[in-house]
Scaffold this active site. Sequence first.
Site, PDB file in Angstrom:
ATOM      1  N   ALA A 131      55.898  -7.227 127.130  1.00  0.00           N
ATOM      2  CA  ALA A 131      54.672  -6.650 126.570  1.00  0.00           C
ATOM      3  C   ALA A 131      53.433  -7.460 126.915  1.00  0.00           C
ATOM      4  CB  ALA A 131      54.806  -6.534 125.057  1.00  0.00           C
ATOM      5  N   ARG A 216      79.005 -13.690 136.631  1.00  0.00           N
ATOM      6  CA  ARG A 216      78.838 -14.360 137.922  1.00  0.00           C
ATOM      7  C   ARG A 216      77.423 -14.911 138.110  1.00  0.00           C
ATOM      8  NH1 ARG A 216      82.307 -10.060 139.730  1.00  0.00           N
ATOM      9  NH2 ARG A 216      84.348 -10.920 140.308  1.00  0.00           N
ATOM     10  N   ASP A 236      65.234  -9.391 113.895  1.00  0.00           N
ATOM     11  CA  ASP A 236      64.819  -8.131 113.257  1.00  0.00           C
ATOM     12  C   ASP A 236      65.867  -7.041 113.440  1.00  0.00           C
ATOM     13  OD1 ASP A 236      64.452  -7.616 115.950  1.00  0.00           O
ATOM     14  OD2 ASP A 236      62.443  -6.777 115.739  1.00  0.00           O
ATOM     15  N   ASP A 260      57.821 -13.226 115.880  1.00  0.00           N
ATOM     16  CA  ASP A 260      57.077 -12.589 116.972  1.00  0.00           C
ATOM     17  C   ASP A 260      56.221 -11.453 116.397  1.00  0.00           C
ATOM     18  OD1 ASP A 260      56.143 -12.192 119.535  1.00  0.00           O
ATOM     19  OD2 ASP A 260      57.968 -11.265 120.303  1.00  0.00           O
ATOM     20  N   LEU A 293      59.710  -2.466 123.631  1.00  0.00           N
ATOM     21  CA  LEU A 293      59.397  -3.265 122.452  1.00  0.00           C
ATOM     22  C   LEU A 293      58.263  -4.222 122.767  1.00  0.00           C
ATOM     23  CD1 LEU A 293      62.985  -4.085 121.139  1.00  0.00           C
ATOM     24  CD2 LEU A 293      61.226  -2.804 119.899  1.00  0.00           C
TER      25      LEU A 293
END
Length: 369
Positions: A131, A216, A236, A260, A293
């Site tokens: 974001a 891997r 959250d 956050d 998000l």
Amino acid sequence: MLSGRILTPQGWITGSIAFDQRIQSIEADPQAGAGNNSGLTILPGFIDLHVHGAAGADIMQGGDAGATVARSHARHGTTAMLGTTMTATDNSIRRALKGLAGVIAERPAGGARMLGVHLEGPFLSIHRLGAQPPDAVAVASLELVRSYHDLAPIRALTLATEVDGHLALIPMLKEMGIRVQLGHSNGSYEDGVAALNAGAAGFTHLFNGMTALNHRHPGIAGAALAHAEYAEIIPDLQHVHEGAIRAALRAIPRLYGVTDATSATGMPDGEYGLGSQRVYKCLGCVRLATGSLAGSVLTMDQALRNFVGLGLDLADASNRLSLYPADYIGESERGRLVPGAWADIVVLNADLQPVAVFVEGEAIDLSTH
């Protein structure tokens, strides 16, 4: 003075805690036994090392935004925090830091203590911005960080270690007393290990904004799970699946929670600012117009309830929101209830809802404004 079930570094006692600005004494009640007659639980105040906003205010606005954020989160038991910036233009970052400097120098009445700055960007990978707006600096420099540090004390700094020049910068940032965190990184497992060996201390919102664990190609997330002592995570239950949180809890000894939180925290559904981005609160989360998000609306009291809901006992959940973040940034007089420590205290009822909060002994008004 408060009475109830008190969490101390030595474990639970039922008794009383006396304080002014600092804790004066903690005394067990010999008549109480293992019971808790008051029904109240007394914990160290929460310490949030990654918070962008609340109550419609965004740290990047500068000015009084930091004070608004500090007051809003205090009502949810957060007694100390790091004001967290976004990737932005140089002028925007400097405006935010100047605004934070005043709040750091003098705690706002009714608010949490702003301990310093978490500089999240602009030293990020353009491939893992999440974001964050597309204003990442191509290469960080010590001179630029010092010029920001002169405006407001930087306590934590997120960078993408794989970007040219960043690995060499880590020991110098550590020398300045800054906790370097790996995040918004497109690096490999080997990049992560090299950064830890160079002095990096943590990971920013573990699993989000970094190369994922693959058997891997373990990625930055794999470096954290294999080697980290500390990492922050957003509990959250939307940013990270509960199974991944459980894996991190088993792997990282001092995994700690952060919110956050954005300006949408504590606000109704709608459109809000996150730095220069527009974000949308709906269904208990915050997203960009693309659906990605973009921060959260989490508060630390809800983070505590979420950790307990995952099966952590209350003392462990408390440590991950108070003691561990305090230790991570070297705050030995916060995050614990001991005589001489700051009287940063949260009092919870049987439903783990705050009924009283004290910041450096000041009683916080828990009503919304």
